[in-house]
Write an enzyme that holds these catalytic residues in place. Structure first.
Site, mmCIF file in Angstrom:
data_model
loop_
_atom_site.group_PDB
_atom_site.id
_atom_site.type_symbol
_atom_site.label_atom_id
_atom_site.label_comp_id
_atom_site.label_asym_id
_atom_site.label_seq_id
_atom_site.Cartn_x
_atom_site.Cartn_y
_atom_site.Cartn_z
ATOM 1 N N ARG A 1 104.796 7.729 60.640
ATOM 2 C CA ARG A 1 104.227 9.051 60.390
ATOM 3 C C ARG A 1 104.325 9.893 61.645
ATOM 4 O O ARG A 1 104.593 11.092 61.591
ATOM 5 C CB ARG A 1 102.773 8.928 59.945
ATOM 6 C CG ARG A 1 102.627 8.477 58.507
ATOM 7 C CD ARG A 1 101.182 8.555 58.079
ATOM 8 N NE ARG A 1 100.335 7.659 58.838
ATOM 9 C CZ ARG A 1 99.326 8.051 59.618
ATOM 10 N NH1 ARG A 1 99.026 9.319 59.729
ATOM 11 N NH2 ARG A 1 98.633 7.160 60.295
ATOM 12 N N HIS B 1 93.743 1.460 57.189
ATOM 13 C CA HIS B 1 95.030 1.946 57.683
ATOM 14 C C HIS B 1 95.744 2.594 56.497
ATOM 15 O O HIS B 1 95.754 2.033 55.412
ATOM 16 C CB HIS B 1 95.840 0.764 58.222
ATOM 17 C CG HIS B 1 97.008 1.145 59.059
ATOM 18 N ND1 HIS B 1 98.120 1.751 58.535
ATOM 19 C CD2 HIS B 1 97.232 1.032 60.401
ATOM 20 C CE1 HIS B 1 98.980 1.983 59.520
ATOM 21 N NE2 HIS B 1 98.468 1.561 60.659
#
Lengths: 443, 113, 582
Positions: free
Chosen positions: C259, C238
């Site tokens: 994000r 991740h």
């Protein structure tokens, strides 16, 4: 990142060795903490284990405040080791780590949570659908029930609340804050089918809460079990009728309660004050105003009334009657040498004596009026207390009367009422003369 | 290798047991509860005094203070029980009621005596 | 030494989403079954399902379809998924999530009209992620744990499974050897069916997102039992694991949604480096590309002072960040980072093992009586897992396993062979050996070594030489493990548990490195610096392996079976422009 100063800390860790038994003790560890801002108690324990004493035992799993495994008492306050950073604790004091209260200690900081889950299960913490629906219920996020429940379903069963509660240990039947919080979230949930049974199961518990807010203070998820307990209490008030009816429609099996037994539980939490719809359950169609309910109310109110009357009455009666029951014999108090009292005049002399009433002792200072007539033996000692309302009476030598300044009471030189409200003549004292000294009897 | 399988768990630690830091971290709500109980006992005591010794200003002042103290703490529980005050303001409630109590003592004492 | 022996119909190892749903479904299919759950932590507290933040992908909207969810999953997995499993995943996700609400009492976030809200997640053509704030896992696991309580299914807390027990021929699994972590006693369970649902949790890397109590136990014991494993080279990293000096919390995630909403990633020079790697999607690219780009920046000496890269969300507005990511903001605040106004140092962090035991859609494995579900199984996600498909996998296949085990036990009436007593005694003696040594290697040092080796050589980027070196280092660590000494009594002995964790990590590391050598291309989470292109001509196969006679993995390549969607369909779908949120 905000840099934080390096610190040297002393950590006192509770130790208990299950192979040796005993009471347990604290072990002292010292450690340099380079990053107090980002070092948690969990990191401290892991470092102790790696660097100083591999035998120290503690429990953890997720390390990000989500699993509730690392609850412990940190500096006298319950918390998650992974949620408490070194910088949160005063730098001038030792850090004290101790296992949770009210749970048997397995080893060091590890406790046996079985009692927690036992009580949790007693509160029927599991969802039992009213009816099995094919689709998820349509409930808007701003529905009253969801507003009531709020974030209370986010409990992670860490046991901090039970450890902080000072009541949970004194009442075996007390399910404790976490269990009641879960019961509350189900009681408020319109999808739930076994709420009548659940309310019966947990209500007794709720009255063990003393509103101390310890659980609310320590909850790492910032929930308030106190709020949940109050909710259940108020819910019970609204459903007294049902609660007084015998139980026994469902037993503790997996079947949901039969739909007939289900009365919709009106949420009661949100309002502050008794707004429309919340006061009148009967009008809202929730509960009929049945006779058993009224009777129950009457009994409760009469009971409370009788108890208070008995208590207050008893107290007053004891205090009022008590002193008269213990008949103390009169005491003779010396007032004045006979020679100091001029004949055919009224003298006012102050007498002093001590009175002991139970544990209390006080000095009574009180004037008396001595009316000495021409004949030495013909004498009266008047009490200066007005027989009307207890003001002090004084001798008016000009008018040859006794006057009370308060309400204009007047007495003649024999003490008889001649004007004003006094209902009876002035009181007199018994007296005698001993060795040339006037003595007055007081009780 | 033989190791004991039956280990002895230590009986549960009780509230405050072996805990040098407990008292200083006792939350205000718990103090409210404790002081209400103490004031209840004090009321019984002072009430007896008051009845046996009439018109003692000190006793009367103490009794007034303790009764009002007890009453505002009782008011706190009532307000919270019936959700007339949101539980999240419980600390402010204690402070507010303490102020109310002092004001009441002052008014009653100066106004009536 | 006598050890406690327990008989059960169903032995479930692990109490995360997969284990619990299996138990519930098996119980509901046949309440007379004697089910036993074994759990390394306390009831419902272990496992990664609890740690889920994002949510659960399921098709609930009329405008969405299972077809689209399947194509998204296959595209994410770069075509090497087991299509049967992927299809089961997307089709069964819908009833599974509905049962979560209607049977188990979960309450997920709602739309204003009262229907279930679904949020956007990367790599998906439709907003289909069901969630409960940013704490979805707590809602799911708390509710199912309560259902376990309701059914009074027994749970052995703080018991870890050490190894699966097989019959003499090694063809069927007859139970497992457990260790009671509290008192150090061994327990033998004999069961008519065994489900391994421990979850993976690649904590054999320096930075790891799952909680440190996870240690790829299930994968290790499955490998040792002789099951066929697949896709072990696929370990997901991740991109945004927090860097926290001096803390075990390092590696814990910041949600991907940051994000997605437009947060920037900056290197040590303050540049938005994604312009050099994926200028079209910039920070909204997929996890694998993002992780790899960050890692390459760090390797190239453009790391920030903390040793990673920065994620910056301040330009989105502090109020926006606080309102939409309260959990993440709080997590940063605990460590004195300001997500809403400042920048937070992050690094790629080991997150998920896509590989695992080879199963069919009813969770059968290559061994009889053995079922596997959740992260311990491989094939569902292919080369890369989509966000939101993880908890979905655990729950869907846990549910499949529960139903399948109940069916299996109804049909199967044969007696379970007894475990081999000599084998059990030998295992017990081996696991206890470190307690008997008075001096030797220190287990924490070895665990640090394996974490560093994996991170540096079998991590985000790989190359042939590193992999060979890593395998040699794993052998050295395994050898050193034979001389580990652990002090103290067996009761709640944490270093001893770490030793057992380490044995599993070594086996899994071997599988990952060996499989990674086999795949000389880039695909999904697997990136070879020496072979940086995806090669659909030669590498549309799955790397499968079993434990060889020498204890090393024996690899067999199996071509991908395009049973539901052809390669052409998949490639065509991949060319579609990504859905851009907002």
């Amino acid at each position: 990142m905000a840099t934080s100063a390096h610190q040297r800390r002393v950590i006192q860790v509770f130790r208990y060795d299950p192979t040796r038994g005993g009471d347990g003790h604290y072990d002292r560890f010292e450690m340099d903490v380079a990053h107090p801002n980002s070092t948690t108690m969990l990191d401290i324990l892991i470092r102790i284990q790696r660097e100083q004493d591999p035998s120290v035992a503690f429990r953890y799993a997720c390390r990000v405040n989500m699993c509730g495994s690392c609850g412990m008492v940190i500096n006298g306050r319950e918390g998650l080791a992974c949620k408490t950073n070194v910088c949160d604790l005063p730098p001038d004091r030792d850090i004290t780590l101790r296992p949770l209260n009210h749970f048997p200690v397995v080893k060091d900081l590890v406790v046996d949570m079985t009692p927690f889950f036992k009580k949790y299960e007693d509160a029927m913490p599991f969802f039992s659908p009213r009816t099995i629906e094919p689709e998820p219920a349509v409930i808007p996020p701003d529905a009253r029930e969801r507003q009531d429940i709020g974030l209370a379903t986010e409990c992670i069963q860490c046991g901090c609340c039970v450890s902080s509660c000072s009541m949970v240990n004194y009442h075996d039947g007390y399910a404790g804050p976490a269990a009641l919080n879960r019961a509350f979230t189900l009681l408020a949930d319109s999808r739930e089918g076994r709420n009548a049974e659940r309310l019966r199961a947990v209500l007794q518990s709720c009255y063990n809460c003393r509103t101390e807010f310890n659980c609310t203070e320590v909850c790492p998820k910032e929930l308030s079990p106190t709020r949940a307990i109050k909710y259940i209490q108020r819910l019970a008030l609204k459903h007294l009728g049902e609660l007084s009816r015998p139980a026994g429609m469902t037993n503790a099996t997996e079947e949901p309660a039969p739909p007939v037994a289900v009365v919709p539980f009106e949420p009661v939490l949100q309002h502050a004050g008794c707004v429309a719809g919340a006061c009148s359950v009967a009008a809202a169609g929730g509960l009929p105003d049945d006779p058993s309910r009224r009777q129950f109310f009457r009994r409760v109110i009469m009971g409370i009334g009788a108890a208070s009357a008995l208590g207050v009455g008893g107290l007053l009666a004891t205090a009022a009657v008590g002193p008269t029951l213990t008949k103390t014999p009169g005491r003779w108090i010396p007032i004045s040498p006979m020679d100091d009292l001029a004949p055919a005049q009224v003298s006012t002399v102050t007498m002093r004596y001590e009175v002991t009433s139970g544990f209390h002792k006080e000095t009574v200072v009180k004037p008396v009026m001595i009316c000495r007539r021409a004949d030495v033996n013909n004498m009266v000692v008047f009490n200066t207390t007005c027989t009307h309302l207890g003001c002090t009476v004084r001798w008016d030598a000009g008018k040859n009367i006794y006057v009370c300044a308060c309400h204009g009471g007047q007495f003649d030189h024999e003490g008889r009422v001649i004007a004003g409200p006094p209902p009876r003549p002035l009181d007199t004292y018994r007296f005698k003369v001993e060795n040339g000294c006037l003595m007055v009897e007081v009780v | 290798m033989a190791h004991e399988v039956n280990l002895h768990y230590r009986p549960a630690l009780q509230w405050g047991e072996l805990d040098p830091n407990r008292r200083q971290s006792t939350p205000v709500g718990m103090w409210a509860w404790i002081w209400q109980r103490i004031s209840a006992i004090a009321i019984v005591f002072l009430l007896g005094l008051h009845i046996t010794l009439t018109y003692k200003p000190l006793v009367q002042f103490l009794l007034l203070t303790v009764v009002i103290f007890h009453a505002v703490l009782g008011l706190r529980v009532i307000l919270l029980d019936f959700n007339l005050v949101n539980v999240k303001y419980q600390k402010a409630l204690i402070a507010g009621l303490a102020v109310l109590g002092v004001v009441m003592v002052a008014i009653i004492w100066t106004g009536i005596y | 030494m006598t050890i406690e022996k327990i008989h059960a119909d169903v032995l479930i190892i692990g109490m995360g989403g997969a284990g619990q749903l299996a138990a519930l479904n098996a119980f509901d299919a046949d309440p007379s079954l004697k089910i036993l759950i074994v759990c390394k932590a306390l009831k419902g507290k272990g496992g990664c399902t609890r740690m889920v933040q994002g949510g659960f992908n399921a098709v609930l909207n009329d405008d969405d379809s299972h077809e689209m969810h399947l194509m998204d999953t296959l595209k994410g997995g770069q075509y090497i998924n087991d299509q049967d499993l992927a299809k089961t995943l997307v089709e069964q996700a819908t009833p599974t999530i509905k049962e979560m609400e209607t049977l188990y009492g979960c309450f997920f976030d709602r739309n204003p009209n009262g229907t279930i809200h679904q949020k956007a997640f990367a790599g998906q053509s439709f907003d289909r992620t069901v969630h409960k704030g940013d704490l979805t896992g707590i809602e799911i696991i708390s509710r199912t744990t309560e259902q376990i309580m309701k059914r009074r299914i027994p749970v052995l807390e703080e018991h870890r499974a050490l190894d699966l027990l097989t019959d003499a021929q090694g063809r069927q699994v007859v139970g497992a050897l457990l260790l009671n972590m509290r008192n150090g006693a061994f327990v033998q369970v004999q069961a008519r069916a065994t489900l391994v649902a421990t979850g993976g949790g690649p904590t054999q890397y320096r930075f790891h997102a799952p909680g440190p109590e996870k240690s790829v136990d299930g994968l290790g014991m499955l490998y040792r039992s002789g099951v066929r494993m697949r896709d072990m080279e696929m370990v997901q990293f991740h991109p945004t694991g927090m860097i926290i000096p001096g803390s075990v919390v390092a590696g814990a995630l910041l949600e991907e949604g940051l994000r997605g909403c437009g947060a920037y990633m900056l290197n040590g020079n303050g540049e938005r480096f994604m312009a050099n790697y994926d200028p079209a999607r910039m920070e909204r690219t997929t996890r694998d590309v993002m992780s790899r780009s960050s890692y390459l920046e760090m390797q190239a000496g453009r790391a920030c002072a903390e040793g990673g890269v920065h994620i910056v969300a301040a330009h989105l507005g502090p109020e926006f960040v606080e309102k939409n990511f309260p959990g993440m903001a709080a997590r940063c605040r605990q460590f004195k980072y300001d997500l809403a106004r400042g920048k937070v140092p992050v690094s790629p962090t080991a997150h998920y093992v896509m590989g695992g035991a080879q199963i069919d859609k009813d969770c059968h494995t290559t061994l009889e009586r053995l079922f596997v579900a959740g992260e311990d199984a491989g094939g569902v996600h292919g080369a890369n897992r989509l966000g939101g498909n993880g908890v979905c996998d655990s729950c869907v296949f846990g549910r499949q396993a529960g139903k399948s085990i109940a069916r299996f036990l109804t049909a199967e009436r044969g007696a379970v062979p007894h475990p081999d007593a000599a084998r059990v005694a030998e295992l017990c003696a081996r696991y206890e050996r470190p307690l008997e040594r008075s001096s030797g290697e220190r287990v924490f040092v070895l665990r640090d070594q394996i974490r560093e080796t994996n991170w540096n050589k079998v991590g985000v980027t790989r190359r042939e030489q590193d992999l060979s070196e890593a395998i040699a280092e794993f052998e050295a660590i395994a050898e050193a493990c034979e001389t580990v000494s652990v002090e103290g009594h067996a009761a709640y002995n944490m270093p001893w548990q770490t030793y057992i964790d380490l044995l599993n990590m070594i086996d899994v590391s071997r599988m990952v490195a060996t499989s990674a050598q086999e795949r000389k291309e880039q695909r999904g989470a697997h990136f070879r610096i020496d072979y940086p292109e995806q090669n659909d001509e030669q590498y549309l196969f799955n790397v499968t392996l079993t434990r060889g006679a020498d204890g090393r993995p024996a690899i067999v390549r199996q071509p991908v079976a395009f049973v539901h969607k052809s390669l052409a369909e998949c490639q065509q779908y991949s060319k579609r422009p990504p859905k851009v949120n907002k």
